[in-house]
Scaffold this motif. Sequence first.
Motif, PDB file in Angstrom:
ATOM      1  N   LYS A  22       0.838  -1.208   0.000  1.00  0.00           N
ATOM      2  CA  LYS A  22       0.000   0.000   0.000  1.00  0.00           C
ATOM      3  C   LYS A  22       0.871   1.255   0.000  1.00  0.00           C
ATOM      4  O   LYS A  22       0.596   2.220  -0.725  1.00  0.00           O
ATOM      5  CB  LYS A  22      -0.937   0.016   1.202  1.00  0.00           C
ATOM      6  CG  LYS A  22      -1.802   1.263   1.229  1.00  0.00           C
ATOM      7  CD  LYS A  22      -2.841   1.242   2.322  1.00  0.00           C
ATOM      8  CE  LYS A  22      -3.676   2.524   2.232  1.00  0.00           C
ATOM      9  NZ  LYS A  22      -4.828   2.485   3.116  1.00  0.00           N
ATOM     10  N   ASP A  25       2.282   1.750  -3.417  1.00  0.00           N
ATOM     11  CA  ASP A  25       1.224   2.220  -4.316  1.00  0.00           C
ATOM     12  C   ASP A  25       0.899   3.695  -4.075  1.00  0.00           C
ATOM     13  O   ASP A  25       0.672   4.449  -5.027  1.00  0.00           O
ATOM     14  CB  ASP A  25      -0.041   1.371  -4.149  1.00  0.00           C
ATOM     15  CG  ASP A  25       0.126  -0.053  -4.673  1.00  0.00           C
ATOM     16  OD1 ASP A  25       1.123  -0.329  -5.379  1.00  0.00           O
ATOM     17  OD2 ASP A  25      -0.743  -0.894  -4.348  1.00  0.00           O
ATOM     18  N   LEU A  26       0.886   4.110  -2.816  1.00  0.00           N
ATOM     19  CA  LEU A  26       0.636   5.525  -2.509  1.00  0.00           C
ATOM     20  C   LEU A  26       1.717   6.409  -3.120  1.00  0.00           C
ATOM     21  O   LEU A  26       1.422   7.419  -3.759  1.00  0.00           O
ATOM     22  CB  LEU A  26       0.568   5.749  -0.991  1.00  0.00           C
ATOM     23  CG  LEU A  26      -0.693   5.271  -0.283  1.00  0.00           C
ATOM     24  CD1 LEU A  26      -0.515   5.345   1.228  1.00  0.00           C
ATOM     25  CD2 LEU A  26      -1.890   6.104  -0.721  1.00  0.00           C
ATOM     26  N   GLU A  28       3.701   5.766  -5.602  1.00  0.00           N
ATOM     27  CA  GLU A  28       3.553   5.775  -7.056  1.00  0.00           C
ATOM     28  C   GLU A  28       2.393   6.676  -7.461  1.00  0.00           C
ATOM     29  O   GLU A  28       2.478   7.403  -8.449  1.00  0.00           O
ATOM     30  CB  GLU A  28       3.362   4.351  -7.576  1.00  0.00           C
ATOM     31  CG  GLU A  28       4.633   3.536  -7.508  1.00  0.00           C
ATOM     32  CD  GLU A  28       4.462   2.067  -7.851  1.00  0.00           C
ATOM     33  OE1 GLU A  28       3.302   1.588  -7.937  1.00  0.00           O
ATOM     34  OE2 GLU A  28       5.494   1.390  -8.030  1.00  0.00           O
ATOM     35  N   GLY A  29       1.320   6.663  -6.664  1.00  0.00           N
ATOM     36  CA  GLY A  29       0.184   7.545  -6.918  1.00  0.00           C
ATOM     37  C   GLY A  29       0.529   9.011  -6.747  1.00  0.00           C
ATOM     38  O   GLY A  29      -0.129   9.887  -7.318  1.00  0.00           O
ATOM     39  N   PHE A  30       1.568   9.295  -5.974  1.00  0.00           N
ATOM     40  CA  PHE A  30       2.041  10.675  -5.815  1.00  0.00           C
ATOM     41  C   PHE A  30       2.939  11.089  -6.980  1.00  0.00           C
ATOM     42  O   PHE A  30       3.522  12.169  -6.988  1.00  0.00           O
ATOM     43  CB  PHE A  30       2.820  10.844  -4.507  1.00  0.00           C
ATOM     44  CG  PHE A  30       2.046  10.550  -3.250  1.00  0.00           C
ATOM     45  CD1 PHE A  30       0.672  10.764  -3.161  1.00  0.00           C
ATOM     46  CD2 PHE A  30       2.693  10.052  -2.131  1.00  0.00           C
ATOM     47  CE1 PHE A  30      -0.031  10.487  -1.997  1.00  0.00           C
ATOM     48  CE2 PHE A  30       2.005   9.772  -0.956  1.00  0.00           C
ATOM     49  CZ  PHE A  30       0.636   9.990  -0.887  1.00  0.00           C
ATOM     50  N   GLY A  31       3.069  10.205  -7.969  1.00  0.00           N
ATOM     51  CA  GLY A  31       3.832  10.525  -9.173  1.00  0.00           C
ATOM     52  C   GLY A  31       5.302  10.167  -9.107  1.00  0.00           C
ATOM     53  O   GLY A  31       6.079  10.595  -9.968  1.00  0.00           O
ATOM     54  N   ARG A  33       8.564   7.526  -9.272  1.00  0.00           N
ATOM     55  CA  ARG A  33       8.914   6.354 -10.087  1.00  0.00           C
ATOM     56  C   ARG A  33       9.983   5.530  -9.394  1.00  0.00           C
ATOM     57  O   ARG A  33      10.747   6.036  -8.588  1.00  0.00           O
ATOM     58  CB  ARG A  33       9.434   6.811 -11.437  1.00  0.00           C
ATOM     59  CG  ARG A  33       8.369   7.487 -12.236  1.00  0.00           C
ATOM     60  CD  ARG A  33       8.860   7.822 -13.591  1.00  0.00           C
ATOM     61  NE  ARG A  33       7.775   8.454 -14.340  1.00  0.00           N
ATOM     62  CZ  ARG A  33       7.898   8.921 -15.529  1.00  0.00           C
ATOM     63  NH1 ARG A  33       9.041   8.836 -16.158  1.00  0.00           N
ATOM     64  NH2 ARG A  33       6.863   9.477 -16.125  1.00  0.00           N
ATOM     65  N   GLY A  63      -0.196  14.153   1.335  1.00  0.00           N
ATOM     66  CA  GLY A  63      -0.794  13.013   0.656  1.00  0.00           C
ATOM     67  C   GLY A  63      -0.961  11.813   1.575  1.00  0.00           C
ATOM     68  O   GLY A  63      -1.995  11.131   1.545  1.00  0.00           O
ATOM     69  N   ALA A  67      -4.481  10.106   2.738  1.00  0.00           N
ATOM     70  CA  ALA A  67      -4.725   8.697   2.413  1.00  0.00           C
ATOM     71  C   ALA A  67      -4.876   7.824   3.652  1.00  0.00           C
ATOM     72  O   ALA A  67      -5.675   6.881   3.653  1.00  0.00           O
ATOM     73  CB  ALA A  67      -3.581   8.168   1.548  1.00  0.00           C
TER      74      ALA A  67
END
Length: 183
Positions: A22, A25-26, A28-31, A33, A63, A67
């Motif tokens: 998780k 994934d968070l 990565e969701g924040f942009g 890499r 963020g 989340a």
Amino acid sequence: MRKTFAFLRAINVGGHTVTMTKLRDLFEGFGLRGVETFIASGNLFFEAGREGEATLTKRLEAGLEEALGYEVIVFLRSEGELASLVAGCPFGEADQAAAKAMNVAFLKAPLGPAEAAALAALRTPVDDFQVRGREVWWLCRMKQSESTFSNAVFERALGVRATFRGFNTLQRLAAKAGLRTAR
């Protein structure tokens, strides 16, 4: 591309459980890499972009709070900073040999004179400290669980937020990330 390392406070402690999947994934969701996690205590590294440390820290903290529903403090270090830390233990060989535990506290900023004095007052025959920039090294000459020192004691006495990591963990993290840490 250069790596940035994130050390998170309040992950998988105090009833706040977050899987590393998780967390990855968070991020990565924040942009971000190339995100990788390391053990379940809130250690990550990722490819650094052009965003400045202060801006990125604020963005990640906001963020994560949105989340997860609670405050997570983020301490960022560059690959050069982590490599230097791992290569530069400030305690001598005899002290290191006597240590039952050695940890590093990550801070947002170097300690000021009042904070350094408060830290010096915490020094005992069991617990010793060295300050290097935005990190405080803690050498414990007995089992950490038997010491009166802790992150909570540190934060109360100094009035600053921190997150601690074992030196062995930092060495293993640096190796996983492929950092050169010549001694």
